[in-house]
Design an enzyme around this catalytic site. Structure first.
Site, mmCIF file in Angstrom:
data_model
loop_
_atom_site.group_PDB
_atom_site.id
_atom_site.type_symbol
_atom_site.label_atom_id
_atom_site.label_comp_id
_atom_site.label_asym_id
_atom_site.label_seq_id
_atom_site.Cartn_x
_atom_site.Cartn_y
_atom_site.Cartn_z
ATOM 1 N N ASP A 171 15.596 37.292 26.267
ATOM 2 C CA ASP A 171 15.890 36.234 25.491
ATOM 3 C C ASP A 171 14.579 35.846 24.395
ATOM 4 O O ASP A 171 13.912 34.940 24.765
ATOM 5 C CB ASP A 171 16.154 34.812 26.362
ATOM 6 C CG ASP A 171 16.716 33.720 25.704
ATOM 7 O OD1 ASP A 171 17.085 33.899 24.399
ATOM 8 O OD2 ASP A 171 17.051 32.619 26.314
ATOM 9 N N GLU A 207 10.560 29.380 19.834
ATOM 10 C CA GLU A 207 10.830 28.703 20.974
ATOM 11 C C GLU A 207 9.866 29.311 21.895
ATOM 12 O O GLU A 207 9.455 28.392 22.837
ATOM 13 C CB GLU A 207 12.530 29.017 21.305
ATOM 14 C CG GLU A 207 12.763 28.613 22.735
ATOM 15 C CD GLU A 207 14.032 28.950 23.169
ATOM 16 O OE1 GLU A 207 15.075 29.465 22.391
ATOM 17 O OE2 GLU A 207 14.608 28.793 24.413
ATOM 18 N N GLU A 255 26.173 30.530 29.014
ATOM 19 C CA GLU A 255 25.234 29.316 29.147
ATOM 20 C C GLU A 255 26.234 28.033 28.990
ATOM 21 O O GLU A 255 25.919 27.105 28.302
ATOM 22 C CB GLU A 255 24.304 29.147 28.185
ATOM 23 C CG GLU A 255 23.224 29.948 28.287
ATOM 24 C CD GLU A 255 21.874 29.854 27.575
ATOM 25 O OE1 GLU A 255 20.806 30.172 27.916
ATOM 26 O OE2 GLU A 255 21.997 29.471 26.229
HETATM 27 O O1 GCW Z 1 16.909 31.164 24.068
HETATM 28 C C1 GCW Z 1 18.065 30.641 24.392
HETATM 29 C C2 GCW Z 1 17.840 29.000 24.150
HETATM 30 C C3 GCW Z 1 18.978 28.030 24.149
HETATM 31 C C4 GCW Z 1 19.836 28.865 23.016
HETATM 32 C C5 GCW Z 1 20.364 30.299 23.767
HETATM 33 C C6 GCW Z 1 21.413 31.029 22.804
HETATM 34 C C7 GCW Z 1 21.768 27.709 21.591
HETATM 35 O O2 GCW Z 1 17.164 28.380 25.166
HETATM 36 O O3 GCW Z 1 18.734 27.020 23.298
HETATM 37 O O4 GCW Z 1 21.281 27.975 22.881
HETATM 38 O O5 GCW Z 1 19.380 30.975 23.992
HETATM 39 O O6 GCW Z 1 20.802 31.992 22.209
HETATM 40 O O7 GCW Z 1 22.541 30.899 22.761
#
Ligand code: GCW
Length: 712
Positions: free
Chosen positions: A388, A416, A311
């Site tokens: 995720d 989240e 990311e």
């Molecule tokens: O779930 C996603 C999140 C990001 C997060 C990423 C990760 C810290 O939307 O906000 O970043 O995973 O785990 O690195």
């Protein structure tokens, strides 16, 4: 007869009084409330703690244990016993073999039990020492004594303080990960600002830090990563090291080590090196000097957590090096100080180079070939599932596949994807589901672990977690990090009794609510194995229609693949074959939709809408039924809560009730929007009895949440 009547009457009056006059609580005390016990329980506890005796010299850790016992006993009994220098009848005795050598004497019945505890375990015993009847809290270290003190207090508060207990942590690393930024925003945080007041540190030490340490030590959590994995170079500059050191000083007596998230390109971005290539001698020397500098201020610094090549975060692949080369470079810098590196496996391909076919495959593809290549002080930290933190995912295929690499589990405690801090979703059941999954190659997922990390849900809110019930997720995480085989229901029962009092009329229904809550969320958001159909970036609310983001694997349509003919992601051999990353037994079982657990059906299979489900319904009708069940369960949570109104203090009752009302709205929104969308795709009619969505699809598509929390 008269006696019984009046006893019954007094009991009734007492419980009436307790509830009518239950004082409002704001949740700050968490599960460490220490409210007055009932008379009989008070007598038992008093008899076990006439005096507190800790032989040998006081240390900051024994002082913390003593302070907690005093606080707890003062709360539960109305007065705390004295600390005594000599063992007498009824003493609450805290001792290690070093403090009281007879514990380990050749003929001591405790010798073997103590030896089995290792460094962090404890035992609680009703026994005789030096001819006196005592309650013994024994351990091999002062930290073990502190854990034992918390355990004894927990037993006392729940009303079972005479049990013999032996308990030792099954995992050595039990960490929280804060996704907290230096400006006090919290990525995916829904409970206010970061508790770390970086601006005020190191000079000003908020009381929160000590109470945070107490709460975590009560669960056995022994490490915390203070800052976000999306890290900044400044974190490793002298002023921030001093701030982290000040926090470390507060946490140390409680057995909690401080760790930092390191940005891979730190030296380059601070303009102190010309590259961040992990094989460059200049870079390696920089990290070594940096480690030395950190350890000068924080001698027991835990080490680094790293998100690399994920990311947009920099990493070794920027220099054509692999994860092991990156991790090992950092590992070499901290190794002389006994530090560790936790290297995250949450990677997915950078823009442009992504595998179009399945993001779920990537971590395994990048890490499995590196099994055996990591330095001894590197752990690979793997999210519970391969996508995720979805409401439900199958366990990550890396568990059980990395025989030569110690793995850490990464759970997300903050919700989240499960309704932020408004919806009630007890995650104990979700953690348990993953931990007890059978990898077929290396036992259960729990058995493959060397440590656990939980993305914290802690913030500056008065109740710490954004809602009273979200405290339970912190609690459950901590208890499962201590014992990954612990049962979610037992933990819920413990938490409910500690948080709302041991009265079974309150605790039992609360446990029942907790136990259905996460499945309710799965049903109204992503039933039958659906995933990643949430709103873009904030991840709140449904958006299964989104199809226009820059990368295909950011789009919900990529994950559900619904069209006129069917729905679901084919991860079998006819599709992405992500299934081949699991042990052959699992791959075989899940290759067939008939033998795939229903709850994961659409995770692994693309099926026609008229596919016949075991219920006798078509897949289409089943999907609708699940959404309806989710809404019904959300409603039932609130109904169950209303029945408890007379038994719970007004403030907490109302605060929970407001959230449960909001949860129903959220459930209805999810149900209606998803049904409207999937119907627009399937073109199928709603079977008789299924309520049509309240609005048109366009209405749901137009909803926006520009100020939703947690974007950090
Ligand atoms: O779930 C996603 C999140 C990001 C997060 C990423 C990760 C810290 O939307 O906000 O970043 O995973 O785990 O690195």
């Amino acid at each position: 007869m008269r006696f019984f009547l009046s006893a019954a009457l007094t009991g009734l009056l007492l419980s009436l009084a307790a509830t009518v006059f239950a004082a409002d609580e704001d949740g700050y005390e968490l599960w460490l409330r220490y409210r007055p016990l009932e008379r009989a329980a008070q007598a038992t506890v008093k008899a076990q703690a006439r005096a507190i005796v800790i032989p040998g010299a006081a240390t900051p850790t024994t002082e913390a244990a003593l302070a907690e016992l005093n606080r707890g006993l003062a709360g539960m009994l109305g007065q705390a016993p004295q600390k005594a220098a000599r063992i007498g009848d009824g003493a609450l005795l805290l001792a290690t073999p070093e403090r009281l050598p007879e514990l380990a004497a050749v003929n001591s019945p405790l010798r073997a039990d103590l030896a089995a505890l290792g460094g962090g375990g404890y035992l609680l015993r009703q026994t005789r020492i030096q001819g006196h009847k005592v309650t013994l809290i024994a351990a091999n270290s002062d930290i073990g004594l502190l854990y034992g003190a918390y355990a004894w207090l927990r037993e006392a508060a729940i009303g079972a303080p005479a049990r013999d207990v032996s308990s030792a942590p099954k995992l050595q690393l039990r960490l929280l990960n804060h996704w907290d930024n230096l400006d006090r925003t919290v990525e995916r945080g829904y409970s206010g600002q970061s508790i770390w007041d970086w601006w005020a540190l190191p000079d000003i030490l908020d009381q929160h830090y000590t109470d945070y340490a107490r709460a975590n030590a009560s669960l056995g959590i022994n490490g915390t990563v203070l800052n976000n994995v999306n890290s900044k170079p400044e974190v490793l500059t002298a002023p921030f090291i001093a701030k982290a050191a000040a926090v470390a000083d507060v946490l140390r007596p409680y057995g909690i080590k401080v760790y930092l998230s390191a940005r891979f390109s730190t030296p380059l971005e601070l303009h102190e090196t010309a590259t961040a290539d992990p094989l460059s001698p200049e870079v390696r020397a920089w990290w070594q000097r940096k480690a030395d500098e950190i350890y000068k201020s924080i001698p027991d610094f835990g080490g680094f957590l790293v998100k690399a090549n994920s990311e947009g975060q920099p990493g070794p692949q920027d220099y054509q090096r692999n994860h092991a080369e990156g991790a090992n470079m950092l590992a070499a810098a901290v190794a002389p100080h006994k530090g560790i590196v936790m290297w995250r496996a949450f990677v997915y391909a950078p823009k442009g180079s992504h595998r179009a076919d399945d993001r779920a495959r990537q971590a395994y593809e990048e890490f499995k070939p590196l099994d055996g290549a990591f330095a001894a002080n590197v752990l690979v930290q793997v999210k519970n599932g391969a996508i995720d933190f979805q409401p439900r995912e199958p366990f990550h295929p890396l568990f059980g596949a990395m025989a030569k690499t110690p793995l850490m589990m990464e759970f997300q405690i903050t919700k989240e994807y499960l309704g932020y801090a408004t919806d009630l979703a007890y995650l104990g059941t979700m953690f348990e589901e993953t931990l007890e999954s059978d990898t077929k190659s290396a036992g259960t997922v729990a058995q493959t672990l060397s440590g656990m990390a939980g993305v914290a849900n802690i913030g500056s809110d008065r109740n710490w977690a954004g809602s009273h019930f979200d405290q339970a997720n912190w609690y459950a995480y901590g208890r499962m990090a201590w014992d990954p085989q612990a049962k979610a229901r037992n933990i819920a029962a413990e938490w409910a009794a500690l948080t709302f009092g041991p009265d079974r009329r309150v605790a039992d229904p609360i446990v029942d609510m907790m136990m259905i809550s996460r499945e309710a969320v799965v049903d109204y958001m992503t039933p039958l194995g659906l995933h990643h159909i949430m709103g873009t970036s904030h991840h709140h609310g449904p958006a299964p229609w989104v199809d226009n983001l820059e990368r295909p694997d950011w789009n919900p349509v990529y994950y559900h693949r619904a069209d006129r003919n069917g729905i679901g992601f084919d991860r079998t051999a006819s599709g992405s074959n992500a299934l081949e990353q699991y042990a052959p037994e699992i791959a075989r079982q899940y290759a067939d939709p008939r033998t795939t657990p229903q709850q994961l059906l659409l995770w692994f299979h693309h099926l026609p809408w008229d596919y016949a489900m075991p219920s006798g319904r078509t897949l289409w009708a089943e999907l609708l039924a699940r959404y309806d069940k989710g809404v019904a369960d959300a409603k039932s949570l609130r109904t169950r809560w209303s029945a408890l109104k007379p038994l719970i203090d007004a403030r907490r009752y109302a605060e929970v009730d407001q959230r449960l009302a909001r949860q129903i709205d959220n459930a209805v929104l999810w149900r209606d929007a998803c049904i409207a969308y999937f119907q627009s795709v399937s073109g199928l009619p709603l079977p008789a009895g299924v309520q049509p969505p309240a609005h048109t699809l366009d209405y749901y598509k137009a909803l926006r949440y520009p100020y939703s929390p947690g974007r950090g």
